[in-house]
Write a protein that holds these residues in place. Structure first.
Motif, PDB file in Angstrom:
ATOM      1  N   GLN A   1    -118.785 -54.207 -20.681  1.00  0.00           N
ATOM      2  CA  GLN A   1    -119.819 -53.488 -21.414  1.00  0.00           C
ATOM      3  C   GLN A   1    -120.274 -52.302 -20.560  1.00  0.00           C
ATOM      4  O   GLN A   1    -120.159 -52.338 -19.341  1.00  0.00           O
ATOM      5  N   PHE A   2    -120.813 -51.284 -21.204  1.00  0.00           N
ATOM      6  CA  PHE A   2    -121.303 -50.136 -20.442  1.00  0.00           C
ATOM      7  C   PHE A   2    -122.417 -50.571 -19.492  1.00  0.00           C
ATOM      8  O   PHE A   2    -122.489 -50.153 -18.342  1.00  0.00           O
ATOM      9  N   ALA A   3    -123.281 -51.414 -19.996  1.00  0.00           N
ATOM     10  CA  ALA A   3    -124.321 -52.005 -19.159  1.00  0.00           C
ATOM     11  C   ALA A   3    -124.606 -53.376 -19.751  1.00  0.00           C
ATOM     12  O   ALA A   3    -124.293 -53.623 -20.914  1.00  0.00           O
ATOM     13  N   SER A   4    -125.183 -54.228 -18.954  1.00  0.00           N
ATOM     14  CA  SER A   4    -125.493 -55.571 -19.428  1.00  0.00           C
ATOM     15  C   SER A   4    -126.349 -55.470 -20.698  1.00  0.00           C
ATOM     16  O   SER A   4    -127.328 -54.721 -20.743  1.00  0.00           O
ATOM     17  N   GLY A   5    -125.932 -56.196 -21.741  1.00  0.00           N
ATOM     18  CA  GLY A   5    -126.681 -56.160 -22.998  1.00  0.00           C
ATOM     19  C   GLY A   5    -126.366 -54.951 -23.855  1.00  0.00           C
ATOM     20  O   GLY A   5    -127.077 -54.667 -24.825  1.00  0.00           O
ATOM     21  N   MET A   6    -125.319 -54.210 -23.519  1.00  0.00           N
ATOM     22  CA  MET A   6    -124.943 -53.033 -24.288  1.00  0.00           C
ATOM     23  C   MET A   6    -123.441 -53.084 -24.603  1.00  0.00           C
ATOM     24  O   MET A   6    -122.636 -52.454 -23.928  1.00  0.00           O
ATOM     25  N   PRO A   7    -123.090 -53.880 -25.627  1.00  0.00           N
ATOM     26  CA  PRO A   7    -121.658 -54.069 -25.915  1.00  0.00           C
ATOM     27  C   PRO A   7    -120.968 -52.730 -26.183  1.00  0.00           C
ATOM     28  O   PRO A   7    -121.588 -51.801 -26.695  1.00  0.00           O
ATOM     29  N   THR A   8    -119.700 -52.674 -25.815  1.00  0.00           N
ATOM     30  CA  THR A   8    -119.026 -51.388 -25.666  1.00  0.00           C
ATOM     31  C   THR A   8    -117.605 -51.422 -26.211  1.00  0.00           C
ATOM     32  O   THR A   8    -116.896 -52.409 -26.031  1.00  0.00           O
ATOM     33  N   ILE A   9    -117.239 -50.350 -26.870  1.00  0.00           N
ATOM     34  CA  ILE A   9    -115.831 -50.153 -27.210  1.00  0.00           C
ATOM     35  C   ILE A   9    -115.312 -49.054 -26.295  1.00  0.00           C
ATOM     36  O   ILE A   9    -115.875 -47.957 -26.230  1.00  0.00           O
TER      37      ILE A   9
ATOM     38  N   LYS B   1    -113.355 -49.710 -36.721  1.00  0.00           N
ATOM     39  CA  LYS B   1    -114.476 -50.144 -37.567  1.00  0.00           C
ATOM     40  C   LYS B   1    -114.599 -51.660 -37.562  1.00  0.00           C
ATOM     41  O   LYS B   1    -115.707 -52.209 -37.503  1.00  0.00           O
ATOM     42  N   ALA B   2    -113.444 -52.327 -37.655  1.00  0.00           N
ATOM     43  CA  ALA B   2    -113.443 -53.800 -37.660  1.00  0.00           C
ATOM     44  C   ALA B   2    -114.040 -54.326 -36.348  1.00  0.00           C
ATOM     45  O   ALA B   2    -114.882 -55.240 -36.348  1.00  0.00           O
ATOM     46  N   ALA B   3    -113.619 -53.719 -35.246  1.00  0.00           N
ATOM     47  CA  ALA B   3    -114.143 -54.152 -33.939  1.00  0.00           C
ATOM     48  C   ALA B   3    -115.645 -53.897 -33.862  1.00  0.00           C
ATOM     49  O   ALA B   3    -116.412 -54.739 -33.364  1.00  0.00           O
ATOM     50  N   PHE B   4    -116.045 -52.761 -34.374  1.00  0.00           N
ATOM     51  CA  PHE B   4    -117.462 -52.372 -34.378  1.00  0.00           C
ATOM     52  C   PHE B   4    -118.303 -53.446 -35.086  1.00  0.00           C
ATOM     53  O   PHE B   4    -119.306 -53.934 -34.554  1.00  0.00           O
ATOM     54  N   CYS B   5    -117.839 -53.844 -36.294  1.00  0.00           N
ATOM     55  CA  CYS B   5    -118.568 -54.848 -37.074  1.00  0.00           C
ATOM     56  C   CYS B   5    -118.518 -56.213 -36.395  1.00  0.00           C
ATOM     57  O   CYS B   5    -119.509 -56.956 -36.384  1.00  0.00           O
ATOM     58  N   ALA B   6    -117.353 -56.546 -35.836  1.00  0.00           N
ATOM     59  CA  ALA B   6    -117.199 -57.861 -35.176  1.00  0.00           C
ATOM     60  C   ALA B   6    -118.181 -57.970 -34.007  1.00  0.00           C
ATOM     61  O   ALA B   6    -118.820 -59.012 -33.813  1.00  0.00           O
ATOM     62  N   ILE B   7    -118.291 -56.914 -33.234  1.00  0.00           N
ATOM     63  CA  ILE B   7    -119.199 -56.934 -32.078  1.00  0.00           C
ATOM     64  C   ILE B   7    -120.649 -57.041 -32.551  1.00  0.00           C
ATOM     65  O   ILE B   7    -121.452 -57.764 -31.957  1.00  0.00           O
ATOM     66  N   GLN B   8    -120.950 -56.369 -33.647  1.00  0.00           N
ATOM     67  CA  GLN B   8    -122.311 -56.499 -34.196  1.00  0.00           C
ATOM     68  C   GLN B   8    -122.595 -57.952 -34.588  1.00  0.00           C
ATOM     69  O   GLN B   8    -123.685 -58.471 -34.312  1.00  0.00           O
ATOM     70  N   SER B   9    -121.594 -58.612 -35.205  1.00  0.00           N
ATOM     71  CA  SER B   9    -121.771 -60.026 -35.567  1.00  0.00           C
ATOM     72  C   SER B   9    -121.957 -60.894 -34.331  1.00  0.00           C
ATOM     73  O   SER B   9    -122.779 -61.808 -34.313  1.00  0.00           O
ATOM     74  N   GLY B  10    -121.163 -60.624 -33.305  1.00  0.00           N
ATOM     75  CA  GLY B  10    -121.165 -61.498 -32.120  1.00  0.00           C
ATOM     76  C   GLY B  10    -122.358 -61.263 -31.207  1.00  0.00           C
ATOM     77  O   GLY B  10    -122.954 -62.205 -30.693  1.00  0.00           O
ATOM     78  N   PHE B  11    -122.692 -59.985 -30.986  1.00  0.00           N
ATOM     79  CA  PHE B  11    -123.750 -59.651 -30.019  1.00  0.00           C
ATOM     80  C   PHE B  11    -125.079 -59.306 -30.679  1.00  0.00           C
ATOM     81  O   PHE B  11    -126.093 -59.187 -29.998  1.00  0.00           O
ATOM     82  N   GLY B  12    -125.035 -59.063 -32.019  1.00  0.00           N
ATOM     83  CA  GLY B  12    -126.259 -58.668 -32.704  1.00  0.00           C
ATOM     84  C   GLY B  12    -126.727 -57.281 -32.284  1.00  0.00           C
ATOM     85  O   GLY B  12    -127.905 -56.947 -32.387  1.00  0.00           O
ATOM     86  N   LYS B  13    -125.803 -56.469 -31.802  1.00  0.00           N
ATOM     87  CA  LYS B  13    -126.152 -55.119 -31.339  1.00  0.00           C
ATOM     88  C   LYS B  13    -125.048 -54.137 -31.716  1.00  0.00           C
ATOM     89  O   LYS B  13    -123.878 -54.531 -31.841  1.00  0.00           O
TER      90      LYS B  13
END
Lengths: 456, 456
Positions: free
Chosen positions: A184-192, A378-390
């Protein structure tokens, strides 16, 4: 969209998953160290067994180095195929005395699991296995076709994976590739991540007299290999961070203004980084921000140096030899082969008489940039939102994942998802490497969600 | 003139003497290594016992480090008194794997005895004990007064001997001092040394981040302690051998034309030296011959360097710290205290932000010149002719014997005989250190003859 019960299941099983990660970390699969060759093999078998238990068909392939695991579960003819890449090898644990708990006896403290490979890459890779296990247990089948490619030489530059990929192009056909080996870019900031630096890594050995000499008897008249090594190394980079190898920057694409702007907008806290590292000043290359330097500028680092006496007190010798390990991180469009050749040519040109300088090449990886906008992203973007809530951010990564450019070039797959679940302060390659249990569980959720998001 | 029967006796007893030297070498009295503290003490006791058995009165004196042995046999009121100095400590044996036979399991091969300390200084010092033993057994009494001062910290710069000498000025009163801790100019060319280089020895430690970092994540933005160390060290000396520390040469007395001429007339065989060291080129300081550089010019050598990963393969880290041991050989009238201060000031001035540079001082010895022409020198000249059957040459020595300048300054004794029996290719401080059995026996003869030559 991932069914809610699967996310729930993943939440409920968290302790079982953590136990399994600890089991994985306990195998000291240090690929660089020949003494651990058997452990590396054990880790490969561990992965294969997990996959086979989940109904994946595949096997372990011998290479000239450590084995490659390939396994697939492809129930659909008309569905997307995701190739998941990971590595079961780890960095050497030295300096072992700097670890609070032993590197291969994982321990949970304050919400983190500590151990070599916790984040890089055992923990991050394991999320996919656990995601699929949860999906299978709740729904009986995965929503898309999945293939696994797991190697044991990532920390060595994936030397033997390239020929493997070339040989198994057909099996490895896929619509997208998922890799969780960045952060992640920073802790608590999920990143592609949409870009990786490349690398070339060399060892220099400077040989002088056949044996250590008395520095009183010979000092002043004999070239001291340690002095010479220092002289050569000092001429590789100036003290403003500019690399002095002629031609080194010829193919460097400078960072675009929009990218500088985007990076500058990220909540990068220099003070927090300095505090974490216990240093008073960062030292970026002149003309660039620390973030630009870490993500998108080439580097030259001495990774190790040795020679002569390092024990207590004094020993008045001219050492017979001295050596160093030097690596250069590369950015698009630098070519590791070309840079290696330039490095060697330059070092040879500045090596003085009276010593012999030998250079050994180790890993070489191309830098790479992958698309930022398409359905897979886009799929990864949505998946990360589901998993991390961010909402994830986009960033280039300063590290290298050797095989990525080969996936792109050999397999022709552009859709490469570099979705790291870990955090930059996890200490990958450092003592006390760790992985947040929260990130681990969110990673599993995101990995599971990804399979549903990719479903057409 | 030494009675012939004593020389004969020394010739006859050679095997017994060799056995005794082997016994002495077997005590691993490495003064630099705290692990060997007990062995250093054992060596001191070994020496004291030998002296007491020959009727010398004396004892072992505790210091803050290793013990000092002082013993005397002074039967005459109106005779010359000779103070014999030696050391029972040895250099560390590393790299141990480079030894053909273990450093502390001495072996005789082809006329040489091999082992750490064989020449430096166990073998050379032992000649005096055996000489006196032979004299006593043949004639019942020594011809002059003899005092022994034997220390266990010569290889550490005689740190605790200086206060000892200051405290025991009365006991140490003597007409001349004999020291066999240098070497012949060349094998088979016995030598009287009239000058020694001084030394100052420091350790540099460069500290960066609190732990090793992933060079991909942080490379480019964080000062790498190994890179910084290299940068600092490279700025200490240029590639023509000139030391760049401001003020370093201020007090250097250049070599006199007559001395250059004398050195040039010595049968120095550059080709043989290169062959012995297995190097293609010597690299003297610009403007000086190799011999001038080894004997009478100051130097700066890196004696050891370390940092980061030195194992097999690769580890992509920015090491948390790096260090080096650096020593400078000094010539008259350089002052080790002043040079140390200049060194530290300069290093501090070129140390960049982002790291912490620490410096630790180790040994510091003054360079020294002793008289070349007087009765004592004549006595040594004749003694060496008796022992070796050859006319000695005069030369300055590139090494340092810490205590010599203190003998001169504190005790006020000008007549210091630096009469080494060993050979420059004996490998003092190197693996496979050795001492020619022939030189050992001739040394005993010369030592015995010296006592008769000094008799008034």
């Amino acid at each position: 969209m991932i069914p809610a019960e699967i996310l729930e299941k993943i939440g409920k099983e968290r302790h079982a998953y953590e136990k399994e990660l600890m089991e994985f970390i306990r195998i000291p699969s240090v690929s660089a160290d020949p003494k651990h060759a058997n452990d590396v093999r054990k880790a490969a078998e561990w992965v294969l067994e997990k996959l086979q238990k989940m109904g994946f068909e595949g096997r372990s392939y011998e290479t000239e180095g450590h084995p490659v695991i390939y396994a697939e579960r492809c129930p659909y003819k008309d569905q997307q195929t995701l190739l998941i890449y990971g590595h079961y090898d780890v960095q050497p644990p030295d300096p072992v005395e700097a670890w609070k708990s032993p590197p291969f006896s994982p321990e949970i403290r304050d919400g983190y699991i500590y151990g070599r490979g916790a984040t890089d890459d055992k923990g991050q890779f394991l999320t996919y296995l656990k995601a699929i296990e949860a999906i299978l247990s709740e729904s009986g089948e995965i929503p898309i076709n999945v293939k696994f490619l797991v190697e044991g030489e990532e920390e060595l530059g994936s030397i033997n994976l390239v020929p493997f990929v070339k040989k198994h192009k057909k099996e490895l056909e896929a619509d997208a590739i998922a890799i969780s080996d960045s952060a992640q870019f920073a802790s608590g900031m999920p990143t592609i991540c949409y870009g990786l630096r490349g690398i070339t890594y060399l060892q220099l050995d400077v040989y002088g007299p056949a044996f250590d000499l008395h520095s009183g008897h010979y000092g002043g008249a004999v070239a001291n290999p340690a002095n010479v090594l220092v002289e050569i190394l000092s001429r590789l980079m100036d003290n403003e961070g500019k690399i002095l190898i002629p031609g080194f920057y010829d193919d460097v694409i400078d960072i675009e203004p929009w990218e500088c702007k985007e990076m500058a907008s990220l909540p990068y806290e220099e003070e927090a980084v300095k505090k974490h590292l216990c240093i008073k000043h960062l030292k970026p290359e002149k003309g660039y921000t620390p973030l630009e330097c870490m993500k998108a500028r080439p580097t030259l680092d001495i990774n190790g140096i040795w020679g002569g006496y390092s024990g207590p007190g004094t020993k008045t010798i001219i050492p017979s030899k001295a050596g160093a390990k030097v690596s250069m991180r590369l950015v698009p469009d630098q070519d590791p082969e070309k840079i290696t050749a330039l490095f060697k040519e330059y070092v040879n040109s500045i090596s003085p008489e009276g010593v012999t300088v030998q250079m050994t090449e180790f890993q070489k990886n191309h830098p790479v940039i992958v698309p930022r906008e398409n359905d897979t992203i886009k799929a990864a973007f949505c998946a990360i939102q589901s998993g991390f809530g961010k909402t994830p951010v986009f960033i280039r990564e300063g590290g290298s994942i050797g095989i990525v450019s080969d996936f792109k070039n050999v397999l022709g797959i552009e859709n490469i998802l570099l979705i790291g679940w870990g955090s930059p302060d996890d200490g990958a390659h450092s003592p006390n490497e760790r992985f947040s249990l929260e990130d681990f569980n969110n990673g599993i959720k995101s990995a599971a969600a990804l399979l549903y998001e990719l479903k057409v």
